[in-house]
Design an enzyme around this catalytic site. Structure first.
Site, mmCIF file in Angstrom:
data_model
loop_
_atom_site.group_PDB
_atom_site.id
_atom_site.type_symbol
_atom_site.label_atom_id
_atom_site.label_comp_id
_atom_site.label_asym_id
_atom_site.label_seq_id
_atom_site.Cartn_x
_atom_site.Cartn_y
_atom_site.Cartn_z
ATOM 1 N N ASN A 210 8.299 1.287 1.999
ATOM 2 C CA ASN A 210 7.981 1.627 0.598
ATOM 3 C C ASN A 210 9.107 2.487 0.046
ATOM 4 O OD1 ASN A 210 7.346 4.554 1.036
ATOM 5 N ND2 ASN A 210 5.869 3.640 2.438
ATOM 6 N N ASP A 279 0.051 1.331 5.533
ATOM 7 C CA ASP A 279 -1.321 1.130 5.997
ATOM 8 C C ASP A 279 -1.407 0.023 7.043
ATOM 9 O OD1 ASP A 279 -2.743 3.082 4.544
ATOM 10 O OD2 ASP A 279 -2.463 1.907 2.715
ATOM 11 N N LYS A 289 15.680 -11.871 15.840
ATOM 12 C CA LYS A 289 15.649 -12.096 14.394
ATOM 13 C C LYS A 289 15.026 -13.471 14.073
ATOM 14 C CE LYS A 289 18.627 -12.228 10.396
ATOM 15 N NZ LYS A 289 19.993 -12.304 9.909
ATOM 16 N N PHE A 327 -1.849 13.755 -0.087
ATOM 17 C CA PHE A 327 -1.258 13.252 -1.325
ATOM 18 C C PHE A 327 -1.912 11.915 -1.635
ATOM 19 C CE2 PHE A 327 2.619 15.335 -3.017
ATOM 20 C CZ PHE A 327 2.619 16.453 -2.200
ATOM 21 N N LYS A 341 -10.374 9.935 -2.132
ATOM 22 C CA LYS A 341 -9.642 10.233 -0.892
ATOM 23 C C LYS A 341 -9.888 11.676 -0.436
ATOM 24 C CE LYS A 341 -6.181 6.680 -1.502
ATOM 25 N NZ LYS A 341 -4.866 6.276 -1.944
ATOM 26 N N LYS A 345 -11.430 11.721 3.202
ATOM 27 C CA LYS A 345 -10.557 12.211 4.276
ATOM 28 C C LYS A 345 -10.855 13.680 4.602
ATOM 29 C CE LYS A 345 -7.031 8.731 3.338
ATOM 30 N NZ LYS A 345 -5.729 8.219 3.741
HETATM 31 O O1 PMT Z 1 9.219 10.783 -1.101
HETATM 32 P P1 PMT Z 1 9.382 10.786 -2.612
HETATM 33 O O2 PMT Z 1 10.351 9.715 -3.066
HETATM 34 O O3 PMT Z 1 9.730 12.155 -3.137
HETATM 35 O O4 PMT Z 1 7.981 10.373 -3.262
HETATM 36 C C1 PMT Z 1 6.877 11.229 -3.117
HETATM 37 C C2 PMT Z 1 5.596 10.454 -2.770
HETATM 38 C C3 PMT Z 1 5.175 9.630 -3.969
HETATM 39 C C4 PMT Z 1 5.810 9.554 -1.563
HETATM 40 C C5 PMT Z 1 4.516 11.508 -2.340
HETATM 41 O O5 PMT Z 1 4.448 12.481 -3.283
HETATM 42 C C6 PMT Z 1 3.158 10.872 -2.123
HETATM 43 O O6 PMT Z 1 2.387 10.653 -3.013
HETATM 44 N N1 PMT Z 1 2.857 10.620 -0.826
HETATM 45 C C7 PMT Z 1 1.636 9.918 -0.410
HETATM 46 C C8 PMT Z 1 1.763 8.464 -0.718
HETATM 47 C C9 PMT Z 1 0.671 7.697 -0.071
HETATM 48 O O7 PMT Z 1 0.890 7.057 0.915
HETATM 49 O O8 PMT Z 1 -0.517 7.845 -0.599
HETATM 50 P P2 PMT Z 1 -1.845 7.057 -0.050
HETATM 51 O O9 PMT Z 1 -2.739 7.154 -1.190
HETATM 52 O O10 PMT Z 1 -1.501 5.719 0.471
HETATM 53 O O11 PMT Z 1 -2.336 7.949 1.163
HETATM 54 C C10 PMT Z 1 -3.192 9.055 0.977
HETATM 55 C C11 PMT Z 1 -2.896 10.123 2.012
HETATM 56 O O12 PMT Z 1 -3.203 9.636 3.325
HETATM 57 C C12 PMT Z 1 -1.469 10.582 2.042
HETATM 58 O O13 PMT Z 1 -1.465 11.969 2.246
HETATM 59 C C13 PMT Z 1 -0.877 9.844 3.241
HETATM 60 O O14 PMT Z 1 0.164 10.586 3.863
HETATM 61 C C14 PMT Z 1 -2.082 9.726 4.162
HETATM 62 N N2 PMT Z 1 -2.050 8.511 5.007
HETATM 63 C C15 PMT Z 1 -2.063 7.272 4.439
HETATM 64 C C16 PMT Z 1 -2.091 6.151 5.252
HETATM 65 C C17 PMT Z 1 -2.085 6.321 6.663
HETATM 66 N N3 PMT Z 1 -2.095 5.265 7.480
HETATM 67 N N4 PMT Z 1 -2.073 7.540 7.190
HETATM 68 C C18 PMT Z 1 -2.055 8.649 6.395
HETATM 69 O O15 PMT Z 1 -2.034 9.781 6.885
#
Ligand code: PMT
Length: 404
Positions: A210, A279, A289, A327, A341, A345
């Protein structure tokens, strides 16, 4: 607003070839709102003209012990009283020896002796001079006085020698200066921060990922350090330099990030998951490859561990688990999704990015986020730099710590 806004910084420049570099430091300090006055030793004036520093600082440059134009003033006492920080850069072996022995035989050394405030010293000299036991003993002495010494970098020097002795870079100095002025409200905390993307291999040449650059997570790490915390950063692949004083564990995939988070969990008091974790990952990454073949290709994926969700489950109802901050990056219904979330979570706080704008979210230097807390508070932050956003997140953490 930066912690440097309106701060009075006295910049002491000594006789080193690196003197020209601090002209840029001075400009950077002023850009952040600091008021800078310059003191130069006689040798410094041979390397760089005081006129340059006067023009860049907008203030007269002080070079002598006695001010001919105002003999009734005592420059060293006034200068020592009138600043919030004395930054000596570059600091030559001679000046470091003066400081160590409390000599007051030039204006800069006298001001340092008469200063009650913080002093940062940035050595720059030939590497043999730097490594000489006399210089090392003098550095140890000034550290014992409480001066903060920023070690020089390794590399090739103007004298063609290679080794330690190059003036530290501006970003390192900036972080140290900000730490002097930042509130130390995170002292005693061990903060685990994840940052950047994860990469999920399809084959040796391709991966799913991503656009996360790690900027938000690295800003959180740097600002937490400024505010006195011990920080461990678990970072996916990024092009960023690890901020000074931070332990960084580099990972590639979500599975590796999961392992490292669970390993570091024990000593953490706060966990912030700013990483954009994939995810899903390819169910069967190929050893070689994949060759171009049919017009379409189905790619079976399997779910990665949801690291944050697992942390929330482990925490359960426990009150001595680390504070959990997540986040959310959402393209629609961001408040509703963020609130979901936060609950699912089991978090204390969620930072919600609205991916709708061009100046927020992934790969930007700015962000506009909403903070939702477990206590039901909602704070909509304006568009800020990621560094300022990070400070506002730490302020929200402070409020959570006292139960608001
Ligand atoms: O890195 P930058 O370019 O500065 O951009 C910042 C950002 C947009 C990446 C950052 O600020 C941000 O929003 N990060 C979380 C992005 C994200 O994956 O969000 P989510 O809604 O998919 O996940 C929710 C939370 O669960 C997040 O805290 C994530 O770290 C966590 N997660 C998600 C999936 C997973 N398999 N394990 C996790 O721990």
């Amino acid at each position: 607003m930066s912690f440097l806004t309106d701060k009075k910084i006295l910049l002491g420049i000594t006789g080193s070839i690196a003197a020209y570099k601090v002209a840029d430091w001075l400009r950077a300090l002023r850009r952040e709102g600091a008021k800078v006055t310059v003191v130069m030793t006689e040798s410094a004036c041979r390397f760089i003209n005081p006129l340059t520093m006067a023009a860049l600082s907008g203030n007269p440059v002080h070079t002598g012990m006695f001010a001919a134009e105002a003999p009734e003033t005592i420059p060293h006492i006034n200068l020592a009283r009138e600043h919030d920080l004395l930054l000596i850069a570059p600091a030559s072996a001679q000046t470091i020896a003066r400081l160590a022995h409390g000599l007051a035989d030039n204006l800069l050394a006298t001001v340092a002796l008469a200063s009650a405030g913080p002093i940062i010293v940035c050595p720059a000299m030939n590497s043999v001079m730097f490594q000489h036991p006399a210089t090392q003993a003098n550095l140890a002495t000034i550290k014992s006085y409480g001066y903060l010494v920023l070690d020089p970098d390794n590399g090739k020097m103007a004298c063609d020698e290679e080794g330690p002795g190059r003036l530290t870079d501006w970003e390192n100095a900036r972080q140290a200066i900000l730490s002097v002025f930042a509130p130390q409200d995170l002292a005693g905390e061990h903060i685990l921060i994840t940052a950047g993307p994860t990469r999920e291999a399809l084959d040796p040449a391709r991966f799913l990922s991503n656009p996360s650059t790690g900027k938000m997570g690295y800003a959180l790490a740097a600002t937490a350090k400024q505010r006195g915390a011990m920080v461990t950063l678990i970072s996916g692949p990024t092009a960023l330099t690890v901020p000074p004083g931070i332990k960084c564990i580099q990972v590639t995939s979500a599975t590796e990030m999961h392992t490292q988070v669970m390993t570091c969990l024990e000593t953490a008091t706060i966990i912030v998951k700013a990483a954009a974790v994939a995810d899903y990952r390819p169910a069967e990454p190929q050893l070689h490859k994949t060759k171009k073949g049919p017009a379409s290709l189905a790619l079976p994926l399997i779910a990665n561990p949801d690291i944050l969700k697992e942390l929330g489950e482990r925490r359960g109802e426990s009150s001595d688990f680390p504070l959990l901050i997540g986040f959310a990056a959402e393209s629609h219904d961001h408040l509703k999704e963020g609130a979901r979330k936060l609950k699912e979570k089991n978090l204390d706080l969620i930072v919600i990015n609205d991916l709708g704008g061009t100046d927020t979210g992934f790969a930007t230097d700015t962000n506009r986020v909403t903070l939702l807390s477990r206590n039901g508070t909602q704070e909509d932050l304006p568009l800020l730099s990621k560094e300022e956003t990070a400070h506002r997140i730490w302020e929200a953490v402070g409020r959570l710590r006292v139960g608001h």
